[in-house]
Write a protein that holds these residues in place. Sequence first.
Motif, short mmCIF file in Angstrom:
data_model
loop_
_atom_site.label_atom_id
_atom_site.label_comp_id
_atom_site.label_asym_id
_atom_site.label_seq_id
_atom_site.Cartn_x
_atom_site.Cartn_y
_atom_site.Cartn_z
N ARG A 115 0.83 -1.21 0.00
CA ARG A 115 0.00 0.00 0.00
C ARG A 115 0.86 1.25 0.00
N VAL A 116 1.93 1.23 0.78
CA VAL A 116 2.83 2.38 0.82
C VAL A 116 3.65 2.48 -0.47
N ALA A 117 4.13 1.34 -0.95
CA ALA A 117 5.04 1.35 -2.10
C ALA A 117 4.37 1.89 -3.36
N TRP A 118 3.10 1.54 -3.57
CA TRP A 118 2.43 1.98 -4.79
C TRP A 118 2.22 3.49 -4.82
N THR A 119 2.35 4.17 -3.69
CA THR A 119 2.13 5.62 -3.69
C THR A 119 3.23 6.38 -4.42
N VAL A 120 4.35 5.73 -4.73
CA VAL A 120 5.40 6.45 -5.48
C VAL A 120 4.91 6.85 -6.87
N GLN A 121 3.83 6.23 -7.34
CA GLN A 121 3.31 6.58 -8.66
C GLN A 121 2.80 8.02 -8.72
N TYR A 122 2.33 8.54 -7.60
CA TYR A 122 1.70 9.85 -7.62
C TYR A 122 2.67 10.96 -8.04
N ALA A 123 3.95 10.78 -7.75
CA ALA A 123 4.93 11.80 -8.16
C ALA A 123 5.00 11.89 -9.68
N VAL A 124 5.01 10.76 -10.37
CA VAL A 124 5.07 10.77 -11.83
C VAL A 124 3.76 11.30 -12.40
N TRP A 125 2.63 10.91 -11.82
CA TRP A 125 1.35 11.42 -12.31
C TRP A 125 1.29 12.95 -12.20
N ALA A 126 1.75 13.48 -11.07
CA ALA A 126 1.73 14.93 -10.89
C ALA A 126 2.64 15.62 -11.90
N LEU A 127 3.83 15.07 -12.11
CA LEU A 127 4.77 15.64 -13.07
C LEU A 127 4.19 15.60 -14.48
N ALA A 128 3.64 14.45 -14.86
CA ALA A 128 3.09 14.30 -16.21
C ALA A 128 1.88 15.19 -16.43
N LEU A 129 1.01 15.29 -15.43
CA LEU A 129 -0.17 16.13 -15.58
C LEU A 129 0.21 17.60 -15.74
N GLY A 130 1.15 18.07 -14.93
CA GLY A 130 1.59 19.45 -15.07
C GLY A 130 2.21 19.72 -16.44
#
Length: 253
Positions: free
Chosen positions: A203-218
């Motif tokens: 559950r904790v490990a999968w949260t690293v995806q949010y950094a890439v999603w934020a970068l890509a969305l911006g």
Amino acid sequence: ALAVVRDRPPGAPPPPPAPSPREVVRGLVSSWLEPGTRLGFWTHMGTQFSGQVFALMWGVPYLVAGQGFSTGAASAMLTLLVVAGIVAGPLFGEFTARHPLRRSWLVLAVLGITVAVWTAVLAVPPPAPTWLLCLLVVVLALGGPTSMIGFDYARTFNPGHRQGTAVGIINMAGFSATLAISLGVGVVLGIVGPGGYTPEAFRVAWTVQYAVWALALGGLLVARRRARRKLAAEGVVVPSLRTVLAERRRTPR
């Protein structure tokens, strides 16, 4: 291939000389400065990596150790991912062909749905409901076909002699993110669960995806704005969705 295949038809003129290193660098820079290339880059990055990481590296360990699936059931989930991608690909291709000025909306929709479903899965104490995990797998399957829209941006925004370079730049995005997130998930698993894979560690490990999603969305939103500004300078105006829907309501059936 060596015996039969030829580089060019008989009688064709010889190919031009290979470009110099300076010309190669100039082509790379010119391709990157094209807003459509950057739009494709962020499209490919934001939509492809999550499904790739799940299918190629961490999906089966997550389903088995993190959600209590058997190995056979986890394999069936990956089969579902492939089948969903096969179904989605032609549909997304048809949408892109029919509505080229709305490609970015499809990208944003898939990106948003992916983030929303992952958030729902991670918010539920494991094991998550099977239907929710099936929904996650289907949504992850949409990322592959959506990432191909990035190559369509390369085709429509770059001149012919730069399209190959633009495609190469765009193709790096999703796979670079896949490698980075595959490593990141593994690092976090080792820190949070050093004794082995656990549901809470995943559950904790999968949260690293949010950094890439934020970068890509911006990057996606900035590149889209600049690409539309360039289209407007060339006389191509992208009407707002509100305008399009209003015109459809006024048009008799």
